[in-house]
Design a protein around this motif. Structure first.
Motif, short mmCIF file in Angstrom:
data_model
loop_
_atom_site.label_atom_id
_atom_site.label_comp_id
_atom_site.label_asym_id
_atom_site.label_seq_id
_atom_site.Cartn_x
_atom_site.Cartn_y
_atom_site.Cartn_z
N GLY A 102 46.08 -10.24 -8.66
CA GLY A 102 46.94 -10.58 -9.79
C GLY A 102 46.14 -10.66 -11.07
N LYS A 103 46.85 -10.70 -12.19
CA LYS A 103 46.17 -10.87 -13.48
C LYS A 103 45.53 -12.24 -13.57
CE LYS A 103 48.85 -7.58 -16.11
NZ LYS A 103 49.69 -7.34 -17.27
N LYS A 104 46.13 -13.20 -12.85
CA LYS A 104 45.57 -14.55 -12.78
C LYS A 104 45.90 -15.12 -11.40
CE LYS A 104 45.33 -18.82 -15.42
NZ LYS A 104 45.85 -19.52 -16.60
N ILE A 105 44.88 -15.58 -10.71
CA ILE A 105 45.05 -16.21 -9.39
C ILE A 105 44.70 -17.68 -9.56
CG2 ILE A 105 44.31 -16.27 -6.99
CD1 ILE A 105 43.48 -13.29 -7.34
N ILE A 106 45.60 -18.55 -9.14
CA ILE A 106 45.36 -20.00 -9.21
C ILE A 106 45.13 -20.51 -7.79
CG2 ILE A 106 46.29 -22.26 -9.88
CD1 ILE A 106 45.86 -20.46 -12.26
N VAL A 107 44.01 -21.19 -7.59
CA VAL A 107 43.69 -21.80 -6.29
C VAL A 107 43.71 -23.31 -6.49
CG1 VAL A 107 42.01 -22.00 -4.42
CG2 VAL A 107 42.20 -19.84 -5.70
N SER A 108 44.70 -23.97 -5.89
CA SER A 108 44.77 -25.44 -5.93
C SER A 108 43.88 -25.97 -4.83
CB SER A 108 46.21 -25.92 -5.72
OG SER A 108 47.04 -25.42 -6.73
N ARG A 109 43.17 -27.07 -5.13
CA ARG A 109 42.23 -27.58 -4.13
C ARG A 109 42.16 -29.10 -4.17
NH1 ARG A 109 39.19 -23.63 -4.54
NH2 ARG A 109 37.78 -24.26 -2.92
N THR A 110 41.72 -29.65 -3.06
CA THR A 110 41.45 -31.08 -2.93
C THR A 110 39.98 -31.24 -2.58
OG1 THR A 110 43.68 -31.55 -2.14
CG2 THR A 110 42.00 -33.19 -1.66
N GLN A 111 39.30 -32.08 -3.33
CA GLN A 111 37.89 -32.38 -3.06
C GLN A 111 37.78 -33.87 -2.80
OE1 GLN A 111 36.45 -30.86 -6.81
NE2 GLN A 111 35.58 -29.08 -5.78
N ILE A 112 37.18 -34.22 -1.68
CA ILE A 112 37.00 -35.64 -1.34
C ILE A 112 35.51 -35.92 -1.22
CG2 ILE A 112 37.48 -37.46 0.34
CD1 ILE A 112 40.01 -35.86 1.11
N PHE A 113 35.07 -36.90 -2.00
CA PHE A 113 33.67 -37.31 -2.01
C PHE A 113 33.56 -38.71 -1.41
CE2 PHE A 113 34.25 -34.46 -5.55
CZ PHE A 113 33.11 -33.69 -5.57
N LEU A 114 32.54 -38.95 -0.61
CA LEU A 114 32.15 -40.30 -0.20
C LEU A 114 30.89 -40.60 -0.99
CD1 LEU A 114 32.23 -42.89 1.44
CD2 LEU A 114 31.00 -41.66 3.28
N VAL A 115 30.95 -41.63 -1.84
CA VAL A 115 29.81 -41.95 -2.70
C VAL A 115 29.38 -43.40 -2.52
CG1 VAL A 115 30.36 -40.21 -4.45
CG2 VAL A 115 31.32 -42.48 -4.67
N ARG A 116 28.12 -43.64 -2.79
CA ARG A 116 27.56 -44.99 -2.78
C ARG A 116 27.17 -45.33 -4.21
NH1 ARG A 116 22.63 -47.58 -2.65
NH2 ARG A 116 22.60 -49.49 -1.43
N VAL A 117 27.78 -46.40 -4.74
CA VAL A 117 27.51 -46.84 -6.10
C VAL A 117 26.73 -48.15 -6.02
CG1 VAL A 117 28.51 -47.46 -8.34
CG2 VAL A 117 29.69 -45.81 -6.85
N PRO A 118 25.41 -48.10 -6.28
CA PRO A 118 24.60 -49.32 -6.16
C PRO A 118 24.91 -50.32 -7.26
CG PRO A 118 23.26 -47.46 -6.89
CD PRO A 118 24.64 -46.94 -6.64
N ASP A 119 24.66 -51.59 -6.96
CA ASP A 119 24.85 -52.64 -7.97
C ASP A 119 23.89 -52.46 -9.14
OD1 ASP A 119 26.82 -53.80 -6.43
OD2 ASP A 119 25.48 -55.29 -5.52
N SER A 120 22.69 -51.99 -8.86
CA SER A 120 21.67 -51.81 -9.89
C SER A 120 21.99 -50.58 -10.73
CB SER A 120 20.30 -51.64 -9.25
OG SER A 120 19.35 -51.26 -10.22
N VAL A 121 21.99 -50.75 -12.06
CA VAL A 121 22.28 -49.62 -12.95
C VAL A 121 21.09 -48.67 -13.06
CG1 VAL A 121 24.01 -50.87 -14.28
CG2 VAL A 121 21.61 -50.93 -15.01
N THR A 122 19.95 -49.04 -12.49
CA THR A 122 18.79 -48.15 -12.54
C THR A 122 18.75 -47.16 -11.37
OG1 THR A 122 17.40 -49.73 -11.36
CG2 THR A 122 17.43 -49.88 -13.78
#
Length: 113
Positions: free
Chosen positions: A74-94
């Motif tokens: 097609g002139k334009k193809i749209i691919v819808s997607r779902t991305q799931i991340f498991l992340v660890r956010v430490p208390d320390s900002v460093t």
């Protein structure tokens, strides 16, 4: 996901940049573990000097994942997607956010003539 994010606030700001974020988090020791789901769409278009239409081959992972059995063009193809991340956010900002896992799946595909 930006590896430079350093806090839960940064994580929420990143998620807020997507079309429809979803966030679920829980405390664990000196950090927060979070599942972040992002719902987005990719556009595939032809190059200015190439053929007049874009094509995803029948063997493309996005074509297969969405249940198609033939190439999509097609002139334009749209691919819808779902991305799931498991992340660890430490208390320390460093200490930066760590991506512990990722799942990326195409959920729908459409092409305009």
């Amino acid at each position: 996901m930006d590896s430079q994010a350093s806090s839960a606030g940064d994580l929420a700001a990143l998620a807020g940049q997507e079309t429809a974020p979803s966030l679920c988090a829980a405390r664990s020791g000196d950090a927060t573990l979070a599942f972040v789901a992002l719902y987005s769409a990719d556009s595939v278009t032809p190059t200015p000097t190439g053929p007049p239409a874009a094509t995803l081959s029948a063997s493309s992972p996005d074509v297969i994942a969405t249940g198609h059995h033939e190439a999509v063009t097609g002139k334009k193809i749209i691919v819808s997607r779902t991305q799931i991340f498991l992340v660890r956010v430490p208390d320390s900002v460093t200490v930066p956010v760590t991506v512990l896992g990722l799942n990326d799946a195409a959920t729908a595909l459409s092409a305009s003539a």
